[in-house]
Design a protein around this motif. Structure first.
Motif, PDB file in Angstrom:
ATOM      1  N   ALA A   1       1.209  -1.167  -0.317  1.00 46.10           N
ATOM      2  CA  ALA A   1      -0.242  -0.140  -0.226  1.00 46.10           C
ATOM      3  C   ALA A   1       0.953   1.079  -0.184  1.00 46.10           C
ATOM      4  N   HIS A   2       0.151   2.369  -1.247  1.00 48.64           N
ATOM      5  CA  HIS A   2       0.904   3.647  -0.872  1.00 48.64           C
ATOM      6  C   HIS A   2       0.290   4.573  -0.814  1.00 48.64           C
ATOM      7  N   ILE A   3      -0.481   4.826   0.369  1.00 50.67           N
ATOM      8  CA  ILE A   3      -1.056   6.132   0.494  1.00 50.67           C
ATOM      9  C   ILE A   3      -0.340   7.269   0.557  1.00 50.67           C
ATOM     10  N   PHE A   4      -0.342   8.164   0.091  1.00 48.92           N
ATOM     11  CA  PHE A   4       0.319   9.349   0.005  1.00 48.92           C
ATOM     12  C   PHE A   4      -0.056  10.219   1.284  1.00 48.92           C
ATOM     13  N   HIS A   5       0.644  11.362   1.869  1.00 52.98           N
ATOM     14  CA  HIS A   5       0.060  11.991   2.493  1.00 52.98           C
ATOM     15  C   HIS A   5       0.925  13.257   3.072  1.00 52.98           C
ATOM     16  N   THR A   6       0.782  14.120   3.272  1.00 56.93           N
ATOM     17  CA  THR A   6       1.959  15.210   3.818  1.00 56.93           C
ATOM     18  C   THR A   6       1.040  16.551   4.640  1.00 56.93           C
ATOM     19  N   SER A   7       1.898  17.132   4.500  1.00 59.34           N
ATOM     20  CA  SER A   7       1.986  18.622   5.381  1.00 59.34           C
ATOM     21  C   SER A   7       2.705  19.786   4.268  1.00 59.34           C
ATOM     22  N   ASN A   8       3.651  19.252   3.386  1.00 58.25           N
ATOM     23  CA  ASN A   8       4.377  20.840   3.267  1.00 58.25           C
ATOM     24  C   ASN A   8       3.881  20.775   1.371  1.00 58.25           C
ATOM     25  N   LYS A   9       2.953  21.982   1.717  1.00 61.15           N
ATOM     26  CA  LYS A   9       2.070  22.157   0.221  1.00 61.15           C
ATOM     27  C   LYS A   9       2.989  21.962  -0.494  1.00 61.15           C
TER      28      LYS A   9
ATOM     29  N   ASN B   1     -10.793   8.205  12.909  1.00 58.50           N
ATOM     30  CA  ASN B   1     -10.141   6.712  12.852  1.00 58.50           C
ATOM     31  C   ASN B   1      -9.509   7.558  11.420  1.00 58.50           C
ATOM     32  N   ASN B   2      -8.805   8.927  10.807  1.00 57.91           N
ATOM     33  CA  ASN B   2      -7.388   9.058   9.799  1.00 57.91           C
ATOM     34  C   ASN B   2      -7.014   8.747  10.504  1.00 57.91           C
ATOM     35  N   TYR B   3      -6.225   7.704  10.209  1.00 60.04           N
ATOM     36  CA  TYR B   3      -4.331   7.633  10.380  1.00 60.04           C
ATOM     37  C   TYR B   3      -3.597   8.823  10.886  1.00 60.04           C
ATOM     38  N   PHE B   4      -3.270   9.779   9.566  1.00 57.18           N
ATOM     39  CA  PHE B   4      -2.691  10.861   9.356  1.00 57.18           C
ATOM     40  C   PHE B   4      -2.834  11.890   9.975  1.00 57.18           C
ATOM     41  N   ASN B   5      -1.775  12.286  10.753  1.00 58.68           N
ATOM     42  CA  ASN B   5      -2.585  13.193  10.804  1.00 58.68           C
ATOM     43  C   ASN B   5      -2.332  15.169   9.505  1.00 58.68           C
ATOM     44  N   ASP B   6      -1.795  13.958   8.663  1.00 60.51           N
ATOM     45  CA  ASP B   6      -1.157  15.365   7.644  1.00 60.51           C
ATOM     46  C   ASP B   6      -2.270  15.936   6.669  1.00 60.51           C
ATOM     47  N   PRO B   7      -2.038  17.368   7.040  1.00 61.01           N
ATOM     48  CA  PRO B   7      -3.709  18.025   5.707  1.00 61.01           C
ATOM     49  C   PRO B   7      -3.604  17.514   4.759  1.00 61.01           C
ATOM     50  N   TYR B   8      -3.051  16.844   3.699  1.00 60.64           N
ATOM     51  CA  TYR B   8      -3.608  16.441   2.386  1.00 60.64           C
ATOM     52  C   TYR B   8      -3.235  15.121   2.520  1.00 60.64           C
ATOM     53  N   GLN B   9      -3.935  14.542   1.670  1.00 62.92           N
ATOM     54  CA  GLN B   9      -4.119  13.108   1.456  1.00 62.92           C
ATOM     55  C   GLN B   9      -4.821  12.746   0.493  1.00 62.92           C
ATOM     56  N   GLY B  10      -4.533  11.379   0.023  1.00 61.09           N
ATOM     57  CA  GLY B  10      -4.733  11.246  -1.061  1.00 61.09           C
ATOM     58  C   GLY B  10      -4.139   9.822  -1.921  1.00 61.09           C
ATOM     59  N   ILE B  11      -4.714   9.323  -3.328  1.00 59.78           N
ATOM     60  CA  ILE B  11      -4.007   8.523  -4.117  1.00 59.78           C
ATOM     61  C   ILE B  11      -3.949   8.948  -5.892  1.00 59.78           C
ATOM     62  N   PRO B  12      -3.239   8.948  -6.436  1.00 65.09           N
ATOM     63  CA  PRO B  12      -3.840   9.756  -7.745  1.00 65.09           C
ATOM     64  C   PRO B  12      -5.163   8.502  -7.640  1.00 65.09           C
ATOM     65  N   VAL B  13      -6.044   9.661  -9.053  1.00 67.57           N
ATOM     66  CA  VAL B  13      -7.266   8.264  -9.262  1.00 67.57           C
ATOM     67  C   VAL B  13      -6.339   7.561 -10.545  1.00 67.57           C
ATOM     68  N   ASP B  14      -5.967   7.796 -10.940  1.00 66.66           N
ATOM     69  CA  ASP B  14      -5.536   6.591 -12.087  1.00 66.66           C
ATOM     70  C   ASP B  14      -4.907   5.945 -11.607  1.00 66.66           C
ATOM     71  N   GLY B  15      -3.757   6.052 -10.776  1.00 67.75           N
ATOM     72  CA  GLY B  15      -2.918   4.723 -10.306  1.00 67.75           C
ATOM     73  C   GLY B  15      -1.047   5.693 -10.208  1.00 67.75           C
ATOM     74  N   TYR B  16      -0.229   5.472  -9.543  1.00 67.18           N
ATOM     75  CA  TYR B  16       0.922   6.123  -9.691  1.00 67.18           C
ATOM     76  C   TYR B  16       1.460   6.260 -10.960  1.00 67.18           C
ATOM     77  N   ASN B  17       1.403   5.070 -11.608  1.00 69.05           N
ATOM     78  CA  ASN B  17       2.248   5.358 -13.111  1.00 69.05           C
ATOM     79  C   ASN B  17       1.613   6.178 -13.899  1.00 69.05           C
ATOM     80  N   VAL B  18       0.704   7.092 -14.142  1.00 64.44           N
ATOM     81  CA  VAL B  18       1.100   8.430 -14.336  1.00 64.44           C
ATOM     82  C   VAL B  18       1.868   9.378 -14.071  1.00 64.44           C
TER      83      VAL B  18
END
Length: 367
Positions: free
Chosen positions: A57-65, A180-197
């Motif tokens: 699993a690769h779930i993108f999350h960051t606090s860095n805008k 239940n949100n695992y990450f505290n970072d304000p930005y979080q998500g996964i590429p709609v069409d996957g990471y290959n794009v």
């Protein structure tokens, strides 16, 4: 002989971000990749119309805008929020530890009640914790440790928690909220069409050689470029001069189920010692999929051996001391940049590896 400004060894996020900045500075890059695909561990494969995270699993999350804006310039991200659950011998608990977890465990309903239980159990450990078990109990108490930390951690590291150093767990996220949100970072998500794009855009404009081991043809590739950006294992680069660094690796087993929804959540952690895998991943939930079938992957931690993919550096004093010897050699190596998880023998979240590559590219390229 020099044909390229940069030879990029490996094609994960570190090399990709460097390649993106290099391309915009008018520099030429050759990518040399051992695997038969670009993207390193964020590579996705399509199975039955489902984007399957091939290497976990690769779930993108960051606090860095700045990092968030950068990845969103490459791909559209969805609103996926990581809310895994823990399965302890069939009992289901929310992660990270929060009021839903405590209510299920102890039949309580208020933060004050939860704090009282945890504080009473933490008191079991007095003085400086001598190992991971004592450190975990000193942070969250005996019951949370026994049910939700011990078995998972021992599977992950292949050792008893009493044999693991305390510093591996510096803190454990505990929330006295029904959140239940695992990450505290304000930005979080996964590429709609996957990471290959995203990967295709990062390496756009580069020449690519797949299925090639740079170290087997090092002199050849070194002669073709001005600078090498090396993201492989640092000890292998130096021919294991001081001995081999240790890693934990992973083995994956996937099944296709003829059903729409198998486990009701993307990630389930199995926290008892007896279940041989640490977690199961139902990939379609990363993209809110409604396909009539589903793909579920079981993740088994294993001891790394030559030929396996190294995933996690073994973060103990012996290996850190050995790494420092290699880092000393790396600092003396002319025209080579060592970066990423393997090049720096360091566990990196995706946003942190992007941030590090941005900084290095700006330093190297003067932008």
């Amino acid at each position: 002989m020099r044909k390229y400004d940069y030879i990029l060894v490996g094609s994960g996020l570190y090399a990709g971000v460097f390649a993106w900045y290099a391309g915009r500075s008018g520099k030429t890059c050759l990518v040399v990749e051992k695997r038969e695909h670009l993207g390193g561990n964020v590579y996705c494969e399509d199975i039955k119309g489902i984007k399957v995270h091939k290497y976990g699993a690769h779930i993108f999350h960051t606090s860095n805008k700045k990092v968030w804006d950068f990845v969103n310039s490459l791909a559209e991200f969805n609103r996926y929020t990581n809310s895994p659950v823990a399965n302890y011998k069939g009992e289901m608990y929310n992660l990270p530890f929060n009021m839903n977890t405590f209510s299920k465990l102890w039949g309580i309903s208020t933060p004050a009640e939860a704090r009282a239980v945890i504080d009473s159990q933490r008191a079991e450990v007095t003085g400086e914790p001598r190992n991971l078990e004592e450190q975990a109990i000193s942070l969250v108490g005996r019951e949370l440790y026994e049910k939700l930390i011990k078995g998972y951690t021992e599977k992950q590291w292949g050792r008893d928690c009493k044999e693991l150093p305390a510093f591996i767990i510096k803190r454990i996220p505990v929330r006295y909220l029904y959140d239940n949100n695992y990450f505290n970072d304000p930005y979080q998500g996964i590429p709609v069409d996957g990471y290959n794009v995203m990967i295709e855009k990062l390496f756009g404009g580069c020449e690519v050689e797949l299925g090639v081991d740079y170290l087997e043809h090092k002199a050849h590739y070194d002669s073709m470029g001005g600078t090498v950006v090396y993201t492989g294992t640092i000890d292998a680069y130096f021919g294991y001069r001081f001995g081999k660094l240790e890693y934990r690796s992973l083995r994956f087993e996937s099944d296709i189920y003829e059903e729409e929804n198998h486990q009701g959540v993307a990630v389930v952690n199995y926290t008892d010692r007896e279940t041989p895998y640490t977690r199961t991943i139902e990939h379609k939930h990363f993209a809110f999929g409604n396909q009539p079938v589903t793909v579920v992957t079981r993740e088994y931690p294993v001891t790394w051996q030559e030929g396996m993919e190294p995933y996690y550096p073994v973060n103990d004093e012996k290996n850190q001391a050995l790494y420092q010897k290699y880092a000393g050699l790396a600092r003396k190596e002319a025209n080579v940049i060592f970066g990423g998880r393997l090049g720096e023998y360091k566990y990196y979240d995706m946003d942190k590896v992007i941030e590090a590559a941005m900084e290095m590219a700006q330093e190297a390229l003067g932008r």
